[in-house]
Write a protein that holds these residues in place. Structure first.
Motif, PDB file in Angstrom:
ATOM      1  N   ARG A   1       1.013   3.591  -7.021  1.00 11.09           N
ATOM      2  CA  ARG A   1       1.795   2.479  -7.318  1.00 11.09           C
ATOM      3  C   ARG A   1       1.832   2.224  -8.974  1.00 11.09           C
ATOM      4  O   ARG A   1       0.665   2.451  -9.583  1.00 11.09           O
ATOM      5  CB  ARG A   1       1.399   1.094  -6.910  1.00 11.09           C
TER       6      ARG A   1
ATOM      7  N   MET B   1       0.621  -1.049  -0.113  1.00 11.50           N
ATOM      8  CA  MET B   1      -0.119   0.253   0.070  1.00 11.50           C
ATOM      9  C   MET B   1       0.821   1.211  -0.039  1.00 11.50           C
ATOM     10  O   MET B   1       1.968   1.474   0.706  1.00 11.50           O
ATOM     11  CB  MET B   1      -0.757   0.142   1.381  1.00 11.50           C
ATOM     12  N   PRO B   2       0.571   2.280  -1.054  1.00 14.68           N
ATOM     13  CA  PRO B   2       1.220   3.391  -0.684  1.00 14.68           C
ATOM     14  C   PRO B   2       0.969   4.266   0.581  1.00 14.68           C
ATOM     15  O   PRO B   2      -0.102   3.907   1.196  1.00 14.68           O
ATOM     16  CB  PRO B   2       0.585   4.359  -1.959  1.00 14.68           C
ATOM     17  N   GLU B   3       2.152   4.759   1.115  1.00 23.32           N
ATOM     18  CA  GLU B   3       1.939   5.377   2.423  1.00 23.32           C
ATOM     19  C   GLU B   3       0.767   6.033   2.818  1.00 23.32           C
ATOM     20  O   GLU B   3       0.242   5.849   4.033  1.00 23.32           O
ATOM     21  CB  GLU B   3       3.311   6.298   2.561  1.00 23.32           C
ATOM     22  N   ARG B   4       0.384   6.970   1.835  1.00 23.93           N
ATOM     23  CA  ARG B   4      -0.980   7.688   2.068  1.00 23.93           C
ATOM     24  C   ARG B   4      -2.096   6.947   2.066  1.00 23.93           C
ATOM     25  O   ARG B   4      -3.395   7.623   2.161  1.00 23.93           O
ATOM     26  CB  ARG B   4      -0.731   9.138   1.256  1.00 23.93           C
ATOM     27  N   GLY B   5      -2.319   5.733   1.838  1.00 27.69           N
ATOM     28  CA  GLY B   5      -3.444   4.934   1.649  1.00 27.69           C
ATOM     29  C   GLY B   5      -3.854   4.705   3.161  1.00 27.69           C
ATOM     30  O   GLY B   5      -4.938   4.165   3.209  1.00 27.69           O
TER      31      GLY B   5
ATOM     32  N   ASP C   1       4.448   8.394  -2.850  1.00 24.15           N
ATOM     33  CA  ASP C   1       3.673   8.233  -1.552  1.00 24.15           C
ATOM     34  C   ASP C   1       2.360   7.899  -1.836  1.00 24.15           C
ATOM     35  O   ASP C   1       1.655   7.478  -0.749  1.00 24.15           O
ATOM     36  CB  ASP C   1       3.882   9.198  -0.498  1.00 24.15           C
ATOM     37  N   ALA C   2       1.784   8.015  -2.792  1.00 27.92           N
ATOM     38  CA  ALA C   2       0.222   7.757  -3.075  1.00 27.92           C
ATOM     39  C   ALA C   2      -0.158   6.982  -4.218  1.00 27.92           C
ATOM     40  O   ALA C   2      -1.561   6.782  -4.572  1.00 27.92           O
ATOM     41  CB  ALA C   2      -0.559   9.017  -2.970  1.00 27.92           C
TER      42      ALA C   2
ATOM     43  N   GLU D   1       2.093  10.401  -7.694  1.00 32.52           N
ATOM     44  CA  GLU D   1       3.013  10.766  -6.512  1.00 32.52           C
ATOM     45  C   GLU D   1       3.522   9.487  -5.950  1.00 32.52           C
ATOM     46  O   GLU D   1       2.572   8.467  -5.744  1.00 32.52           O
ATOM     47  CB  GLU D   1       2.074  11.654  -5.657  1.00 32.52           C
TER      48      GLU D   1
ATOM     49  N   ARG E   1      -3.771   2.897  -7.887  1.00 32.42           N
ATOM     50  CA  ARG E   1      -2.711   1.666  -8.717  1.00 32.42           C
ATOM     51  C   ARG E   1      -2.824   1.537 -10.105  1.00 32.42           C
ATOM     52  O   ARG E   1      -3.802   1.308 -10.717  1.00 32.42           O
ATOM     53  CB  ARG E   1      -3.063   0.769  -7.893  1.00 32.42           C
TER      54      ARG E   1
ATOM     55  N   ASP F   1      -4.343   6.389  -2.758  1.00 33.47           N
ATOM     56  CA  ASP F   1      -4.087   5.212  -3.094  1.00 33.47           C
ATOM     57  C   ASP F   1      -4.431   4.525  -4.513  1.00 33.47           C
ATOM     58  O   ASP F   1      -5.411   4.051  -4.398  1.00 33.47           O
ATOM     59  CB  ASP F   1      -4.605   4.183  -2.035  1.00 33.47           C
TER      60      ASP F   1
END
Lengths: 505, 505
Positions: free
Chosen positions: B233, A41-45, B230-231, B228, B251, B249
């Motif tokens: 993938r 998961m991306p951090e900000r999720g 951090d948000a 981004e 993807r 998040d």
């Protein structure tokens, strides 16, 4: 009601299986949300993930507490009493009733209060640990202890209030039995650790062990344990764990450190957990019986593969040449004997998660003793640091310099999860019993490990442990697998024998 | 009922938001199960994943069809009529009613029949395509058409039965309006494609374009669009797609081919989808309005970034030196002009997914015409291959050698998803309108792209399209963003201008 299925009187049993399949699917989905959060998961999720998970957990709780489920369980239990009913039907109804009882006996307000207390306690613990300031964490721990005493009060049938907490992690374990086992374990471990401390320590390994190569070797070892490329994954995670999404979708995680081989041992550990879930009888899929039966039994599997196999001489007789080829700089000049000694170092330390095979259980025994006293009310939260430090001195002979390296080191209490710690050491104890039984029943085991063949052991564990899922409670499972009740002696014998040879005791 | 929240008369609105949040969370969870399946799931997890997803979908449908939700929507709609009610309350109630209507008007037996027909049709289609044997697929397609006619029959308010199917993918679109737009589009495209065919084709690029370097460049471009770290993938998938799990998040997936740069264009396309979801007003989170409003509008976003931006001269004026540095062997000696021409090749081909910017819509128009005729009953399924091949000859001037390269090429009909195809070309049409509007309103746009700055365009799209989520239906959204109704002329103008310059028409 004239279909062939209903004619044989299993209407309720089939309906119950459908409802339990739904509960199992919700549980699996929640597990996948967790795996995703910890690995990809991306951090900000994170914020959204908290909401998602809460919604799924609420739905799962609603379905588990639905009154019609209770009626269905009763009807299925009745049907299961018929002489021609399949034996699993009775077990499924019995375990479903127990799960439901757990899900419904704790009042909703108490569940909410625990969730709130936990949400407050975690950041407080983080800051308290950072600043080594127990006073900051104290009111939160007091609140959690108070709430867990209330939880215990919801289950008045248990002989000891701590039994109610223990039972949710380790069905069938009691405070009295664990206390007895731990006392004997402590009696055996303390002199062993002291005797080793008098011998010269093994020379440490010098890395670096490049992470890419560790991954390669870790995967090769995992495959020899039973990792299958089309049914397993391995990913990185800050705190390694294993999570099965299905018997054929098993996900282990690892954390790598270039300075040592801890990542490879973590892989062995997590693959041990994964093999348990992968080996459960397919007939139990989606019945809520198709998972590991307890944390202690689970830990016995991970410990067996990490320690009894992964730190053994026969295992490395096969793998060490490969390890030397993979890490020529670090291991090229190190003889197998020295390597084997260095991965079996014993040294009393402050931090549980860094502890070795001999001292680990002592860290756990300490926590168990404090938890029982907190729940009994014979220890005040304010006195936890002193009690902690005193036991560290008594059992391990180390002085705790501050609470950060003492009673603030673990996250578990901020979750209020009293009753969880003992299962770690129960896992060690059970792995000792299983190893002794495996050595008895598989005479060629050492030779097989020397030849790099782990299938014999894996299939034996599958047959004796994995296959049963939650069909048998831990005490019964252990008796069937080893012929004995919970007993620390086999573990102590194994450790004494191993360290006597390694340290010339 | 004396809390400050209830005092202002928004009891039902708040309760409705809670229920919709649950539905949104279930939808997101199902999406995550799908993302996981397509990207990271071990192969043998498939069977269990099917069961998991079915359970979650059944739960979601149960909650959406729950009668108390209907009462809550009515009550919330009433409250939303109050003069001081927040405007979103009314929109939320209106869209919730529409979603619920869709979820409940189709009888459960019909839903089950479609699921069964689809489960049978997919393997039949796979085998039929493999063997280029339409007869094998024919009964399945007949069944799916029959079932979709039944679905259309559940919505007698629509003027045309195909409208009911179209509306579920593209709210507000009608068969008549799409027919008209597509007729004009076809009239413009066919002569354009013919004119280009008379000119010498651009020299093709010669790879290889190593995949690792494509990933690097693809990610750099994605970041310039708004990816981004951090948000978001980016992962590999056999059929690239984008899936937002939350606004923070997102993807996207890609498929890489060493022989060409199609992977990079797929990334641009999927990032375009992702930017839409990421740009929605946070106030709509978990309201069921916090997603893209239609497939056509979604496709307009992906096409804008892939084509209007990603195949434009200004964009590559910035990026081409970087691409040459990343692929020195393949591009070092290729001037920008030749590169730009080669990524804008136009050539009538048999397969939709390989089609270029000018011919793509013609493939879609063909499918739309056949689908409408099938639903109207003016075309028999048995006559589909002949009708297909005839249109390919008329519109694209190509002979279809076999059904595998003709009417069996797409999976959509095996799902029975009639009404889906037109949204692909509507996306192209809308991207043409948005591009014209952006050029009008952002006079520095080309210069910004030349400087590698995409933020101006992204913020304009966010403001005009993304922000609204499902607040505005596509026709209204389009009018607010561009001042016009659905209109193929801007797309045709853009294509004519572009290809006139590139091909000296």
């Amino acid at each position: 009601m004239s279909s062939p299925e209903s004619a044989n009187g299993r209407v309720a049993a089939r309906a119950l299986r459908e409802r339990l399949a739904e509960l199992a699917d919700l549980g699996t989905t929640i597990a996948l949300l967790g795996w995703d959060r910890e690995t990809v998961m991306p951090e900000r999720g994170a914020e959204s993930r908290g909401e998602l998970t809460a919604t799924l957990e609420r739905l799962a709780h609603e379905r588990a507490a639905d009154p019609t489920l209770g009626d269905l369980i009763d009807a299925a239990a009745l049907e299961a009493g018929a002489p021609d009913a399949p034996p699993d039907d009775g077990v499924i109804a019995r375990i479903a009733r127990r799960d439901r009882d757990r899900a419904t006996r704790i009042p909703g307000e108490l569940v909410v209060a625990i969730a709130r207390a936990t949400a407050d306690a975690i950041p407080a613990w983080m800051q308290a640990r950072e600043e080594s300031d127990f006073a900051r964490f104290r009111p939160h721990l007091e609140r959690q202890v108070e709430l867990r005493r209330e939880v215990a009060g919801c289950f008045p049938d248990f002989a000891h209030p701590y039994d109610a907490l223990l039972d949710s992690f380790e069905p069938g374990a009691t405070t009295a039995s664990v206390r007895d086992v731990f006392a004997r374990l402590r009696e055996g471990l303390v002199p062993l650790v002291e005797a080793i401390a008098e011998r010269p320590p093994p020379s440490p390994l010098h890395g670096p062990f490049p992470v890419a190569e560790q991954r390669t070797l870790g995967l090769e070892i995992a495959r020899s344990f039973g990792f299958e490329d089309d049914a397993w994954r391995i990913d990185d995670a800050v705190h390694p764990f294993a999570q099965s999404i299905a018997r054929t979708d098993v996900r282990v995680t690892a954390r790598w450190n270039e300075a040592d081989l801890s990542g490879i041992f973590a892989v062995m550990h997590e693959v041990g957990h994964g093999l348990y879930e992968a080996g459960i009888d397919p007939a139990l899929d989606r019945t809520t019986l198709g998972t590991g039966v307890s944390l202690g039994i689970h830990e016995s599997q991970s410990r067996t593969w990490e320690n009894q196999v992964g730190r053994s001489r026969p295992f490395w007789e096969h793998w060490y040449p490969r390890a030397q080829a993979v890490f020529p700089e670090a291991l090229g000049d190190v003889p197998l004997e020295d390597f084997h000694r260095s991965i079996n170092v014993v040294r009393p330390t402050l931090i549980r998660v860094d502890a070795d095979e001999a001292t680990y259980a002592l860290h756990v025994i300490l926590r168990f003793e404090l938890e029982v006293a907190l729940i009994e009310g014979t220890l005040a939260v304010a006195d936890v640091p002193a009690a902690w430090n005193e036991r560290m001195r008594d059992m391990l002979g180390v002085e705790v310099p501050d609470d950060r390296h003492g009673c603030l080191q673990d996250i578990h209490w901020s979750y209020g999860e009293l009753g969880y710690f003992p299962t770690y050491a129960l896992g060690n104890v059970v792995s000792g019993q299983l190893w002794a039984a495996a050595q008895r029943e598989l005479p060629g085991l050492d030779a097989a490990l020397q030849a790099g063949d782990c299938s014999q052991l894996r299939e034996w564990l599958r047959r004796t442990i994995h296959h049963h899922g939650r069909r048998l409670d831990p005490p019964e499972l252990l008796r069937e697998a080893t012929g004995s009740d919970l007993d620390p002696e086999p573990l102590l014998d194994y450790l004494r024998e191993k360290y006597t040879a390694l340290y010339d005791l």
